[in-house]
Design an enzyme around this catalytic site. Structure first.
Site, PDB file in Angstrom:
ATOM      1  N   ASN A  25      29.394  -2.961   8.281  1.00  0.00           N
ATOM      2  CA  ASN A  25      29.443  -3.145   9.727  1.00  0.00           C
ATOM      3  C   ASN A  25      30.030  -1.905  10.395  1.00  0.00           C
ATOM      4  O   ASN A  25      30.934  -1.250   9.861  1.00  0.00           O
ATOM      5  CB  ASN A  25      30.179  -4.425  10.131  1.00  0.00           C
ATOM      6  CG  ASN A  25      31.515  -4.647   9.457  1.00  0.00           C
ATOM      7  OD1 ASN A  25      31.792  -4.093   8.396  1.00  0.00           O
ATOM      8  ND2 ASN A  25      32.358  -5.448  10.070  1.00  0.00           N
ATOM      9  N   GLU A  79      31.479  -0.899  14.061  1.00  0.00           N
ATOM     10  CA  GLU A  79      31.887  -1.447  15.358  1.00  0.00           C
ATOM     11  C   GLU A  79      31.876  -0.373  16.443  1.00  0.00           C
ATOM     12  O   GLU A  79      31.771   0.828  16.169  1.00  0.00           O
ATOM     13  CB  GLU A  79      33.277  -2.087  15.218  1.00  0.00           C
ATOM     14  CG  GLU A  79      33.239  -3.257  14.244  1.00  0.00           C
ATOM     15  CD  GLU A  79      34.527  -4.057  14.175  1.00  0.00           C
ATOM     16  OE1 GLU A  79      35.592  -3.554  14.596  1.00  0.00           O
ATOM     17  OE2 GLU A  79      34.460  -5.203  13.686  1.00  0.00           O
ATOM     18  N   CYS A  81      26.102  -5.314  12.466  1.00  0.00           N
ATOM     19  CA  CYS A  81      26.557  -6.012  11.259  1.00  0.00           C
ATOM     20  C   CYS A  81      26.081  -5.283   9.994  1.00  0.00           C
ATOM     21  O   CYS A  81      25.085  -4.546  10.017  1.00  0.00           O
ATOM     22  CB  CYS A  81      25.999  -7.426  11.208  1.00  0.00           C
ATOM     23  SG  CYS A  81      26.616  -8.512  12.506  1.00  0.00           S
ATOM     24  N   GLU A 103      24.578  -6.506   7.401  1.00  0.00           N
ATOM     25  CA  GLU A 103      23.243  -6.927   6.959  1.00  0.00           C
ATOM     26  C   GLU A 103      22.157  -6.167   7.697  1.00  0.00           C
ATOM     27  O   GLU A 103      21.151  -5.747   7.113  1.00  0.00           O
ATOM     28  CB  GLU A 103      23.057  -8.428   7.217  1.00  0.00           C
ATOM     29  CG  GLU A 103      24.021  -9.322   6.456  1.00  0.00           C
ATOM     30  CD  GLU A 103      25.312  -9.616   7.241  1.00  0.00           C
ATOM     31  OE1 GLU A 103      25.810  -8.725   7.950  1.00  0.00           O
ATOM     32  OE2 GLU A 103      25.810 -10.740   7.128  1.00  0.00           O
ATOM     33  N   CYS A 137      25.274 -13.806  10.309  1.00  0.00           N
ATOM     34  CA  CYS A 137      25.286 -14.367  11.665  1.00  0.00           C
ATOM     35  C   CYS A 137      23.850 -14.674  12.105  1.00  0.00           C
ATOM     36  O   CYS A 137      22.878 -14.244  11.473  1.00  0.00           O
ATOM     37  CB  CYS A 137      25.965 -13.395  12.638  1.00  0.00           C
ATOM     38  SG  CYS A 137      24.938 -11.986  13.100  1.00  0.00           S
ATOM     39  N   CYS A 184      21.501 -11.698  12.575  1.00  0.00           N
ATOM     40  CA  CYS A 184      21.060 -11.092  11.306  1.00  0.00           C
ATOM     41  C   CYS A 184      20.030 -11.970  10.606  1.00  0.00           C
ATOM     42  O   CYS A 184      19.102 -11.464   9.985  1.00  0.00           O
ATOM     43  CB  CYS A 184      22.258 -10.840  10.391  1.00  0.00           C
ATOM     44  SG  CYS A 184      23.281  -9.466  10.956  1.00  0.00           S
TER      45      CYS A 184
HETATM   46  N1  THU Z   1      29.820  -9.094  10.887  1.00  0.00           N
HETATM   47  C1  THU Z   1      28.933  -8.656   9.948  1.00  0.00           C
HETATM   48  O1  THU Z   1      28.967  -7.496   9.531  1.00  0.00           O
HETATM   49  N2  THU Z   1      28.017  -9.538   9.483  1.00  0.00           N
HETATM   50  C2  THU Z   1      27.876 -10.839   9.930  1.00  0.00           C
HETATM   51  O2  THU Z   1      26.944 -11.522   9.532  1.00  0.00           O
HETATM   52  C3  THU Z   1      28.836 -11.379  10.881  1.00  0.00           C
HETATM   53  C4  THU Z   1      29.844 -10.448  11.423  1.00  0.00           C
HETATM   54  C5  THU Z   1      30.823  -8.152  11.409  1.00  0.00           C
HETATM   55  C6  THU Z   1      30.659  -7.797  12.848  1.00  0.00           C
HETATM   56  C7  THU Z   1      32.065  -7.385  13.234  1.00  0.00           C
HETATM   57  O3  THU Z   1      32.255  -6.022  12.917  1.00  0.00           O
HETATM   58  C8  THU Z   1      32.956  -8.222  12.331  1.00  0.00           C
HETATM   59  O4  THU Z   1      32.115  -8.705  11.292  1.00  0.00           O
HETATM   60  C9  THU Z   1      33.635  -9.393  13.031  1.00  0.00           C
HETATM   61  O5  THU Z   1      32.713 -10.171  13.684  1.00  0.00           O
END
Ligand code: THU
Length: 126
Positions: free
Chosen positions: A42, A44, A53, A55, A86, A89
């Site tokens: 991920n 940010e 994310c 994925e 999520c 994704c």
């Molecule tokens: N996140 C992911 O990388 N994958 C997911 O399927 C859900 C959330 C990340 C996004 C963000 O950087 C952190 O997790 C908190 O939401």
């Protein structure tokens, strides 16, 4: 490649996560139909909605390198909960392979597996 091999690539990828805001690192390893693997973490952003994310990072890397058929996706998060992908994704991956197997592993090393079609039975399409 065993499930454990793919999961360990996901865990390794989580080390590159850029997570100054949530401090929640996620790693993913996507196995393509031809056996190649693309990893992702991920990433940010100060504009929170621009965060990507793990994925989707892996999926975009694979598609941009010419792969569109996927077999398995391993996800790792240093969490007490199973890191299932999520909603965004799920829809993003289903664009390419709705039948992909998804392995979700957490801090204690245990993992569960689902079919994407199980996690997102009624994907959007037109
Ligand atoms: N996140 C992911 O990388 N994958 C997911 O399927 C859900 C959330 C990340 C996004 C963000 O950087 C952190 O997790 C908190 O939401």
């Amino acid at each position: 490649m065993t499930d454990r091999d793919l999961l360990s690539m996901a865990k390794q990828a989580s080390l590159n996560a850029y997570v100054p805001y949530s401090r929640f690192s996620v790693g993913a390893a996507l196995e393509c139909a031809d056996g190649s693997v693309f990893t992702g973490c991920n990433v940010e952003n100060a504009a929170f909605g621009s965060t990507i994310c793990a994925e989707r990072t892996a999926c975009v890397k694979a598609v941009s390198e010419g792969r569109r058929e996927f077999k398995r996706l391993a996800i790792y998060a240093d969490s007490e909960n199973w890191p299932t992908p999520c909603g965004a994704c799920r829809q993003f991956l289903a664009e390419f392979s709705h039948d992909i197997e998804i392995l979700c592993s957490k801090a204690d090393g245990r993992y569960v597996s689902y079919k994407l079609s199980e996690l997102l039975p009624h994907l959007f399409n037109f």
